[in-house]
Every structure is written in C-alpha cells, then in structure tokens.
Write a protein that holds these residues in place. Sequence first.
Motif, short mmCIF file in Angstrom:
data_model
loop_
_atom_site.label_atom_id
_atom_site.label_comp_id
_atom_site.label_asym_id
_atom_site.label_seq_id
_atom_site.Cartn_x
_atom_site.Cartn_y
_atom_site.Cartn_z
N UNK C 8 0.78 -1.16 -0.13
CA UNK C 8 0.07 0.01 -0.05
C UNK C 8 0.98 1.34 -0.18
N UNK C 10 0.93 5.63 -0.61
CA UNK C 10 0.09 6.85 -0.67
C UNK C 10 0.66 7.87 -1.59
N UNK C 31 -6.40 3.42 -6.06
CA UNK C 31 -7.50 3.60 -5.33
C UNK C 31 -7.77 5.01 -4.75
N UNK C 32 -9.10 5.02 -5.00
CA UNK C 32 -9.62 6.43 -4.42
C UNK C 32 -10.58 6.07 -3.22
N UNK C 33 -11.68 6.16 -3.57
CA UNK C 33 -12.85 5.73 -2.51
C UNK C 33 -12.71 4.31 -1.95
N UNK C 34 -12.29 3.51 -3.04
CA UNK C 34 -12.36 2.26 -2.98
C UNK C 34 -13.47 1.38 -2.90
N UNK C 35 -14.95 1.92 -3.06
CA UNK C 35 -15.98 1.18 -3.13
C UNK C 35 -16.27 0.37 -4.17
N UNK C 38 -12.44 -2.36 -3.24
CA UNK C 38 -12.21 -3.08 -2.01
C UNK C 38 -13.27 -4.45 -2.19
N UNK C 39 -14.38 -4.30 -2.41
CA UNK C 39 -15.41 -5.28 -2.35
C UNK C 39 -14.96 -6.37 -3.49
N UNK C 41 -11.70 -6.97 -4.22
CA UNK C 41 -10.34 -7.72 -3.43
C UNK C 41 -10.95 -8.38 -2.43
N UNK C 53 -2.75 4.77 -3.05
CA UNK C 53 -4.02 5.56 -2.73
C UNK C 53 -4.00 7.02 -3.35
N UNK C 80 -21.27 14.23 -2.17
CA UNK C 80 -20.87 15.86 -2.46
C UNK C 80 -21.44 16.29 -3.64
N UNK C 106 -22.42 4.50 1.25
CA UNK C 106 -21.59 4.48 -0.15
C UNK C 106 -21.24 5.63 -0.64
N UNK C 108 -21.00 8.43 0.74
CA UNK C 108 -19.89 9.39 1.57
C UNK C 108 -18.75 8.83 1.04
N UNK C 109 -18.42 7.65 0.56
CA UNK C 109 -17.13 7.28 0.43
C UNK C 109 -16.72 6.98 -1.15
#
Lengths: 791, 154, 283
Positions: C8, C10, C31-35, C38-39, C41, C53, C80, C106, C108-109
């Motif tokens: 990882x 940054x 990866x940014x929000x990863x939504x 991540x799932x 992965x 990141x 946002x 979701x 929010x990220x």
Amino acid sequence: MGNLIGKAVKRVEDNRFIKGEGKYTDDFNMKNQTFAMYVRSPHAHAKINNIDISSAEAMDGVVKVFTGKDIAEAGIVGSICGWQVDFKNGDTMKEPGHPILVADKVRHVGDPVALVIAEDKYIARDASELIEVDYDILDAVVDPKAAVHDGAPQVHDDVPNNKIYEWEIGDKESTDTAFENAHHVTSLSFHNQKLVPNAIEPRAALGHYDSNEDKYTLYTTSQNPHLARLIIAAFVLSIPEHKLRVISPDVGGGFGSKIFAYNDECGILWASKQIGRPIKWTADRSEAFITDCHGRDHVTDAKLALDADGKITGLRTKTYAAMGAYLSNFSTCVPSYLHGTLMQGLYTTPAVHVDVTAVVTHTVPVDAYRGAGRPEATYSIERLIETAAKEIGMDPAEFRKKNFIPAFDGVSQPGYQTQVALQYDSGDYEGALNKALEVSDYEGLKSQREEARSKGRLMGIGFSTYIEACGIAPSAVVGSLGARVGLYDAASIRVHPTGKVTIHSGAHSHGQGHETTFAQVVADAFGIGMDDVNVVHGDTENVPFGMGTYGSRSLAVCGSAIMKSVDKVKEKGARIAAHKLECSPDDLEFANGAWTVKGTDKSVGFGDVALTAYVPHDYPEGEEPGLDFASFYDPANFVYPFGTHICVVEIDKETGEVEILKYVAVDDCGNIINPMIVEGQVHGGIAQGVGQALYEGAVYDDSGQLLNGTMLDYTMPRADNFPMFETDHTVTPCPHNPLGVKGIGEAGTIASTPAVVNAVIDALSDYGVKDLQMPLTPQRVWKAMNNNGKL
Amino acid sequence: MSFTINLTVNGVNYNDVIDTRVLLVDYLREKLELTGTHVGCDTSSCGSCTIHLDGKAMKSCTMFAVQADGADITTIEGMCQNGELHPLQEGFKEEHGLQCGFCTPGMIMTAADLLKNNSKPSEEEIRCGLDGNFCRCTGYQNIVKAVQYAADKS
Amino acid sequence: MIAYKFDYKVANSIEEAFSMLSSAGDAGSFISGGHSLVPAMKLRLAEPETLIDISKIPGMSGVAIEDGFITIGGLVTHAEVASSYIIKESCPGLAECAGVIGDAQVRNKGTIGGNVAHADPGSDYPGALIAFGATICLSSSEGSREIAAENFFTGLFDTAKEQGEIVTAVKVPVASSSAYAKFPNPASRYAVVGVGVALNMENSTCQSIIIGVTGAADHAYRAKESESILNGSELEENNIEKAASAVSESKEMMNDLVASADYRTHLCGVMLKRAIAKAKYRS
C-alpha cells in the motif's frame, strides 16, 4: 410496585445494545486461540476423487488441516435428525448420514470438505485456497417434485427416489367424497419458495478443550444452548454431557436458523481437542447463504371444495417438501406435524386431507424458519379461501365469516377438535376479523379501491385470517408422533437473602426481550420492582435444562415454568410468613409484596421472608432454609394465537412494482405482558412475511448453483419498503397455562405472506390473473399484466 | 505487508503497524477491541459496520484500515458524551427500535449522519436514509420512530 | 472475506502516483474511495499487488463552475455531488443521479472518478454523464486528455481509459433541464435501468435532447434514435411513446434474475418517460 403486567416497560437489555456493548459470539476471544476456515464444495453434486492438503499444511502459520478421512477415522457421525416421521405404509423414515467433513461425495454447494486451522484468519484464508480437490461433477436435482421421478439424480444411495417419507393426515375417503359432491372446486398450484433466513449476525463458534479439567467449552450462536449441548455431547461427539459447557451469549437474530446443532460448530469443538488449542470460526455471509438452514421449499397442489351455499366442504393438499441435501435436526417435522396439522385453519371444514412427500435435493438443508410449516399451511389455506371467494363472487370477509369456527373460550366451552389432530384451545376468529374490518375501515377501503380503479389505478385489498400452533407440546404426544426430544421448558427462581430475584431461564433471548418480559412477570408476582429482578439465560452451566427459544414458545412454555417456580416460592414464603406472624399459612393472603393475615393489618414483607429463609434463626420447624426453586413445565396442549391481517397495495402499472399502502394487523396472542414487545414482534414478523411475498427466494440453476447467494442478489426488505403498520389486538386468554398467554413471535410472518399476495392478485383482477408465483417481483407482476396473466 | 497508521478513534489517538489487508472493521474490532461495530455481510450491503469517518457515516467493512490513516473515527462506543446517551441511543430504547441489537450500532451511526444533514427529516427521508442498513427483527417501524424521537429531541 | 496480500502506497501528488504505478507495473492499481475495488478484492476477484492511494492528492477535490462548465474533481464523493449547491442549480439531473447511487454510506465514500473508471454496467453515473454531455478528464505520466462521456464507456467494465490514467475530473456543461430516472435492483440498488435526459426547450419545442442509458446493456450508451424522434417535437405523448419504444435501440439488453431482456427493454422506455417528465418540469 405491581401492575407491571400489561405495561410497555422499556427493555432492560437495550442498555448494552445501544452502546455497542452487547457481547456476541465473535466478540469473545481466548488466549492462544486459532482460527478456522471450512473449505466448501463449489459443486452441488460431485464425487471426490482426491483431496490434496499438502501445500496448505506446509504453509507457515497453518496449525492443522482436517478432511473427511480424519472425521471418519474418529468415528464421528455428524448431526442428527430429531424427529422420526415414518412412511404412511409403515416403513421407517430414511435417515441418510451427514458427515461433518465429506470424504466421498458432496451433495450441495457449501458441503464442507476440509477444515483449515491457522494462527490467524488471514493465513486460514490463504491456506484454504491451496487445498486441491479433484471432483467428478455429477447431475443434480433441485426441484422437490422432480426429485422423486425415476431416473432423477440420487442424493443418497440409501434413499430411493430421494424420498425421506410419505406422510398423510386427515380422512382421505371423506375428503374424496367432499370433492366428488362439490358444487365448486378451487384449485391452486404453487411453490412456497425456498428462503434464506439471513439473521444479521452470521453463525459463529469458539470452541475450547481444557485438558486439565477434561472439559469442553463452546461459545456459539444458538437459540437453545441446552439442546445444542445434548445433541453435540450425546449424539455427535460422544462427550459426557457434564463435560461440555455451551454458552450462547447475545445472539444477533435467529428466526429458526440458529436452533440447530450444525456440523460446523461440532467440527470446531472436536478439532479444538485434537489441536489442544481454542478455535474460532465465524461464517461469512456468503458462507451463511450456503450453510444456514433454509426455510419453506414446498411444491403444493391445493384444492378447496364448496357447496352451493358457499360453505367449505373439503380441503385437500399434496405437497413435495424439500429437506435439502441432508436432514437437519427438525427438518422432518416441519412439513408434517407443523404443517399438515394446521391445514383446517380456523374454518369448520368437515373433511381435510394432507399428503406430504419429503424429499432430498442437492440444495442447502431446509429446516424451521420463522413460522416453520405454519406459514406454508396458512399460505395454502388463505390463498384458496380468497380465490374461492372471488370465484363464487362473495366478499372475502363475508366468505370467511360464513366458514369460521364459532367463538369458544376453552373454559365454559370445550376446545375445538379439528379434522387434523389438533384441539384448538380458545378462539374468537370473527371477533378479530371484525376488529380488523373496523380498524382498517374496510367499507372505506372498498370505495377507495373503486375510485382508484375508475381512474385506472391498480389497487388491491387482501386478507389473511390465520391461526397458528405455538409452544408445541405435550412431550408425551410429540414423542408418540416421533419427536426424539421433550418439549417442556424449565426455569428457576432464586430469591436472594435481600429479597432480590434472579430468574434462570431455559428459554434464550435473541431479540425477544425476555430480560424484560420475564422480569415483569416475576416482579409483579412478588410485588417488587423491575430493578429487583434479573434474568440469566444462555449458559448450560447456569440455567436449568430448558429447550430454548423457537416456535413462539418462550412465554407460553418457559413463562409457565417461571410461574410454577413463583408459586413454589410463594407457598414456602407463606409458611415462613405464617411462622413469623404466628398463624396458619391458610390465614394469609399475598398482595403488594407482603403476606397479610386476612382481615388484619398484620403482615410481613417479601424481603423479610427472604432474609428469614437464609438467616433461619426464628424459623418453622422442619422447613429447609433458602428460597430457590426450579420447575419444569410440560404444557397440556399447544397454544393457538390467531388474527386477521389486511393489506392494501397499489401496483405501478408501468413497472409492476408493488407498493404497500396500508397494513392492518389484529392479532390475538391471549394475555399481553408487554404490549410494546408484542407490537415489535408483530412488526418484524410482518416484514419477514412481506419479504417472502414480494422479494425473497433462493434461485437455483439446474446444476444446483445458488444464483442469488449474496445480499447484492438476494433481496431482503428495507426500511423504505413499508408504510407504518397499524396494529391492534383482541384478547382471548389461553385456558391452559398460568399466564393465559399464547405466542406472538411468528404470527406476523404466518399472516402477512398470503395477505400481501391476496392483495396483489386483487389489484390484478382486471387482468385475469388468478395466481402468481412468489416472490411477486416487479418483473413477474409486469409480465402477468402484459401476457394475459401468464409468465 | 505492513503499514503504519495513525488515527483517532473516539477521541483516542492510535499508532499501529498493521497488515495492509486488514479491513477497518477488523482493526476496530480485533485490534482496538471495539466490538460494537459488527460484520453482517461481505458485500457492503447490511450496514452493521457503519462508523463515522471524519464525521461521515461509512461502511468500515469496505475500507482497508490503511485507508483510514490520519482519520478521525467515531464508533458506537463513542456516541455517549460524558455518560449521557446520544438522543438516538435514547430514541432506540424509548421507541423499541431494536430487538437482537446486532444491526443497532450501524443503524444509530447511519441515522446520526442523516440527522446531521437533515435535522427534521420526513418519514420517507428517514426510510430512504436507512437504505444501507438491514434489520431482520423490527420491520423498521420502531427504528423510524427512534430516529423521529431523536430529531424531535434535538 | 480477506483480500490477497498487497503493498500500500500513498501518493501525495499526481506525479508521485504515476511514478509509483510505473514502479508497480501491471499489478499496480489506483484506489480512491475504493467502493468498487475493495469489495472485489475482498472476494478475491481483484488482486492488485500494489495499491496506490490517490485520495490524498490535492487538486482533485471540489466542485467549481466556470464558463458554463461545472468541473467536478475525480475525488468528489457521490454525497458531495448530490448535495453540491452548484450542481443542484446547474445540473440538477446529476445531483439527482448521485443521490440515488447505492446508499448513504456508499455515497459518503465512493468517488466520481473511481465510479466512472470502474464502469460497472449497473452504475448510475455513466447514463447521466452521457446525457449531460460530460467530458472525462484523464491524466497519465504521458500527459492529459479529455474524452466525451459518450465515447468513454466502451464495454463491460471497460472504458477508453488506458492503464495508468487517472480520472482527474469530470466536466459537465450547465444543463438546468436535466433529470435522471432509475429502476434500482431491489437487492443491490445498482441500476437495472437508469436514464439521463438533458433537455433544451424553446417555445414549447424541444430544440435538443440528449439521452443516456445505463444498466440496460453491457455499457452505458447514448440513445440517438430516441433523440431524433424527439428533437424538434413538442414532446407530445405519442412522440414520447415512440421515443420510449426506441430507447433500447438495437442494443443487446442484459438478462438477469431481476430483469429479462424484454422487461429491461420496457423499463428503458418507462425510465425515459419519467426522466423526460422531470426534465421538462425543470425547463
């Protein structure tokens, strides 16, 4: 003090939960613990040629890998079936084996073939991927009706035609006659689809063997720790029962799926002794989808016979009930005794015949799921009733009233004997219907429906008038019907020297609020405060041998055991009080926390008596010290809650989406201890039943793959799927238990499914749609509207 | 493979070397022993793992803990202030918004964010706002009422 | 649910991100929000060896409006976008779209850059961005370029973005008469069908309409046939009906448990009608 019964007392247990301080199985850890992962079959039916664990075993941090060979060598048979239901011709029920780890042949996706134990869960996961299993994939069968055909893939060699049993109840001959003479026959065929329970907390186990004490401890997600201990110790692992402690701490929902002593948990406990270290296992949700016992999965043909006057003269059903690939603990009693015996509903139907063939398929095992057999029965009956009313052009409420069993209290009037073995305890079915009609403003709803329809909107009203049987009992009767356990419950009451009270409950609370309801009952009985009572449950070391929580039984059965102990405390307390007041116990009356000599102001308080019992200086001769009683209660009969649910829906013509506009539930669960908790149970039950009607259902392909095995694919109800439910009740006390209570945990689920489907079919009446397969997804509804009612 | 993170959880600063693949929820539950945050699924669906990260409700199962480096996190254990229950915690008890309690922490955390952005939500806004959280026990009705209770109170 | 091991890193600047990626090679992933990532992965469907990141890179956050274009940084979250005053005023359809992605947590990220780069066929943004004439801004160590959203989504989880490019921003022209209508998958809340519409009405006549469709086919597309039916019309009911029946074009519709191809085709039309109605109301 007193008068707590009937009050919406806020829940005692909430204090920890709202702060995140509940303690669930996965929240516990032990020193030196290891982590386990099961390797599971990706195939529904396959022969195992070879399992190569060498790379996994060689990985750093892997403690041990077990396979089916190890289990077989240890002579462990796996979990058992707890209810023998034989063939109607007298042949014995088929009971195929259910190994903890499969060595030869896998029988459903998720069947475990290896158990990896490692220093942490990351290593366990990595190592599990290194296990190579060589499978020969075989044909699978997933449809319960197709499974019995000659030539269908066989799940077990020792279960010919996949039939576990063929069972019937009722009078076939008189039912045949009723249909021969019928003026009108209503017929429906449907699949009461397979459901995935999805308690939000996945199953988990933390097993430990202490060699110093030669003793096992298992923390696990169980609705009934004593039952789990009995099955695991006596039947699966052959551990002396006193050498196993089962602790079921806070449990995140069960709905039936955590009744069972699963092989997975047994495997963890067994392996912990083999490796000499504690082992933790927590299922992933994806794993839960393919290992937690599913519910329902009945394929049914149902028929109702009517005379010219609109009276029901007969009911007949034929059901193929799937057990899944193996027999889970109570799988066999669900489609038989919990389903067939309820098939008269709350109608005077004079001839009933129910025929059930229980079959194995290459799917996840099926067992009790919220309602267990009763939702399936109620769905069959209430869909037939509503369809028949429509076919003969009678208002569905009127049609029901014409056929209801008249009110009876079970005290001055006897219980009602049905054609299918049950004797209902007490009921006023029309009373509940009338109240629901009033609460829902049925006449107003009908005009609204007219108006909506005149504007081209698809609004529908659906009824469900249900009865259910809870608190299954008595033991002698269920034993004669094949149950291999008793169905009593137990509770002890320990009055402490200062007059405070601890209830040790055989029932387990995993959302039902026992810590509050039981305390209300006992606090009232002794005239003390809620704060003076606490409830202990969930630990076999600390509570008497009760059968746990399922089948809406806790208050009716365990609550009655509590009341028996209350009575014993009061009787002994009266003797101590009489000694202190120098009178006979017969001269005393107990009220407001004190024994008083009748007609005088001479009294002695509950606390004084408790202290005297433990400091027995001035004490009745021959009386034992202490104030601590355990009781077992084996009910005389089931309890029979009932009620009427009315659902109003509107269908989006363009998309087929169903919106519930209004939902009215009038339930009668006898006397109510805590109306807030009762209402909460009804809400949750309705939501789960609506889930079956509109959203949920396991979908398998022909090869036996579960196609919707994640929460991204398997639809469950969300907050925005519902309006505010309107709940009300009638009260018809149970005549045969001390609190006069029935049961409410499953009522909502049993009632709501047919109410919703009836409403949707009503809304579709202009399209000639007579029936639709659940779940009534937008696609199904839209296709029915756009394809002359056909899919 | 490890990585050093520095973050604040419920007002306490932590500095830990962790395996990069540890999910935030596992870090909170296993390393910090904050077991009030739960895991109910593996597809970011159920919302039991909801926490606040820099003031916003997020699913801690859908983040690696390393992604939270530098963040200010609040979990259910951090919702009581000076021994006083958060109005939502009070609301869940008063309105019987929970049964088994497993989804409750996530529900409270999601609802807290909802109320922060919309102090007087309509019933529909509450119901839609809880779309990312499953409850299998309550039928949601009393959860909605619990949120309304908290909205009315603050 | 445990991912494979990964390294990882940054990135504190976009240049650093590019250089980290070039060191990581093909097994590196931003990866940014990863939504989305991540799932995947966790399920071991994605196995990057190095995660870079980019969420802390300055200059990719925030929403600005200038010369008739809204610029949305690649790191801007769905929440946002949904709550941005600028977007709600100047492209309400986009705020509407962002507000129905997944669920509150979701939103929010998850970020707009990550979302469009992932190009899930059921993702909401692609349909809306095509309709609203958005441009996807990409950067790599080779430089920067812009691609019209219409040409960006090329296949199932496939886009015109090259390996090594970052979605730095999305530019959307002001489109006050814009709307998005969605039929969500009841389980996942992804779009079974989502239709974005940007409308330009003058004197009750439709001067121009752009329609973007997501969820229906293997990737989002612009429904030009329907547009041509509606362009120059007064959006009379019969024209809308015609456009609705044409909106699936000759695309191969997806077919799954929630919606068969024919039902999906039908839903495309229904969502088009609903989006038009909303957009018209806003005009």
